[in-house]
Design a protein around this motif. Sequence first.
Motif, PDB file in Angstrom:
ATOM      1  N   TYR A 109     -48.048  22.913  50.495  1.00 18.86           N
ATOM      2  CA  TYR A 109     -46.996  22.255  49.732  1.00 18.86           C
ATOM      3  C   TYR A 109     -45.628  23.384  49.516  1.00 18.86           C
ATOM      4  O   TYR A 109     -44.990  23.036  48.853  1.00 18.86           O
ATOM      5  N   LYS A 124     -41.926  23.183  50.190  1.00 18.04           N
ATOM      6  CA  LYS A 124     -40.905  23.854  48.945  1.00 18.04           C
ATOM      7  C   LYS A 124     -39.895  23.964  49.141  1.00 18.04           C
ATOM      8  O   LYS A 124     -38.671  24.498  49.149  1.00 18.04           O
ATOM      9  N   SER A 166     -35.523  23.775  50.174  1.00 22.77           N
ATOM     10  CA  SER A 166     -34.640  24.597  49.556  1.00 22.77           C
ATOM     11  C   SER A 166     -34.131  25.513  49.930  1.00 22.77           C
ATOM     12  O   SER A 166     -32.842  25.190  49.811  1.00 22.77           O
ATOM     13  N   GLU A 188     -35.806  23.931  44.111  1.00 19.87           N
ATOM     14  CA  GLU A 188     -36.974  24.164  45.194  1.00 19.87           C
ATOM     15  C   GLU A 188     -37.645  23.723  43.838  1.00 19.87           C
ATOM     16  O   GLU A 188     -39.294  22.680  44.303  1.00 19.87           O
ATOM     17  N   ASN A 189     -37.844  23.390  42.567  1.00 19.62           N
ATOM     18  CA  ASN A 189     -39.026  22.513  41.937  1.00 19.62           C
ATOM     19  C   ASN A 189     -37.777  20.610  41.701  1.00 19.62           C
ATOM     20  O   ASN A 189     -38.276  20.279  40.794  1.00 19.62           O
ATOM     21  N   ASN A 232     -37.093  17.471  46.460  1.00 14.00           N
ATOM     22  CA  ASN A 232     -37.339  18.329  47.154  1.00 14.00           C
ATOM     23  C   ASN A 232     -39.385  18.280  47.029  1.00 14.00           C
ATOM     24  O   ASN A 232     -40.309  17.974  47.649  1.00 14.00           O
ATOM     25  N   ARG A 233     -39.943  18.017  45.799  1.00 10.24           N
ATOM     26  CA  ARG A 233     -41.145  17.927  45.618  1.00 10.24           C
ATOM     27  C   ARG A 233     -42.149  16.562  46.446  1.00 10.24           C
ATOM     28  O   ARG A 233     -42.505  16.546  46.757  1.00 10.24           O
ATOM     29  N   SER A 280     -41.520  17.411  50.334  1.00 11.00           N
ATOM     30  CA  SER A 280     -42.502  18.462  50.533  1.00 11.00           C
ATOM     31  C   SER A 280     -43.833  17.986  50.488  1.00 11.00           C
ATOM     32  O   SER A 280     -44.443  17.162  51.016  1.00 11.00           O
TER      33      SER A 280
END
Length: 297
Positions: free
Chosen positions: A183, A187, A191, A198-199, A203-204, A207
């Motif tokens: 995970y 990410k 990204s 990335e957050n 993306n979450r 991932s």
Amino acid sequence: MSKEELPFVLSFLCGAMSSTLAECATFPMDMMKTRMQMGGTQGVVKYRGLTHIVTHTYNTEGLSGFYKGVTPALLRQFLYSGIRVAVFEKAKSYFGYDEKTQGFWARFAFGGLGGGVASLVTTPLDVCKIRLVNDAKKARYNGLADCLVKTYKSEGLFHGFYKGSSPNVYRALIVNATSLSTYDTAKSNISSLIGIDENGLTNRLLSSIVTGFLSSVVSSPVDVIKSRYMNSVREEGMPKFKGPTDCLIQTVRNEGIGAMYNGFLFLWMRIGPWAVIMFMSWDWFKDMSKVYLVKKN
């Protein structure tokens, strides 16, 4: 403790709540996966596929049949995931984890450590969950309390509640090492690859989908053996396994290597959405916890 690190209790609760939420949403798939893994052995019906198990379960047990064994599953998940996530986060902090210099394999080791510790603590609840799921007609047990009492009286503490503890721990090591490391790695790579935050939510989501599929592939063989070995009891007509390795040998000898992926569709249909719900809610709970700590301080 760094500014990014949560206190142990909050870290535990974030992992526990996110995983319990995911378990509630996906338990029917876990129930069907477990029964499919039995492959018609140990007195469990041999199902031909998705349509057959859904219609048979509904016709014989009603809607409640899809949540058979949910009580120990939720108790186990709350404790299991709270522990594994907290240990994972604390291990990274304790060993001075650095994303740039350590990367995937360090997270892989920390994830495996968290899963192994959590599995040892919660194996008794896993045993009860599997036995209740496969006891469709309540021929053996009348709920969680009855299962706990009968298992202890007939098989004792270690031969009963820790039956299959080794494949359970192996599975936990493999799944958690894979999922928790994948995970974070996914990410970072996604990204960089497509240039998104990335957050960020997208993306979450991506991932967690990747993580769910890879976790399903690596865990299926151990999961099948775990389910079969834990479900076997000292009764006439039930298979007698000398241990998890003997269960593996007998299964492959009698049914072929493909038996290691019995119920894989249901495993993926369960772990895939489970991973999405768990990881996205886990990140959200962590975000909210950090906001709370900032306001408190």
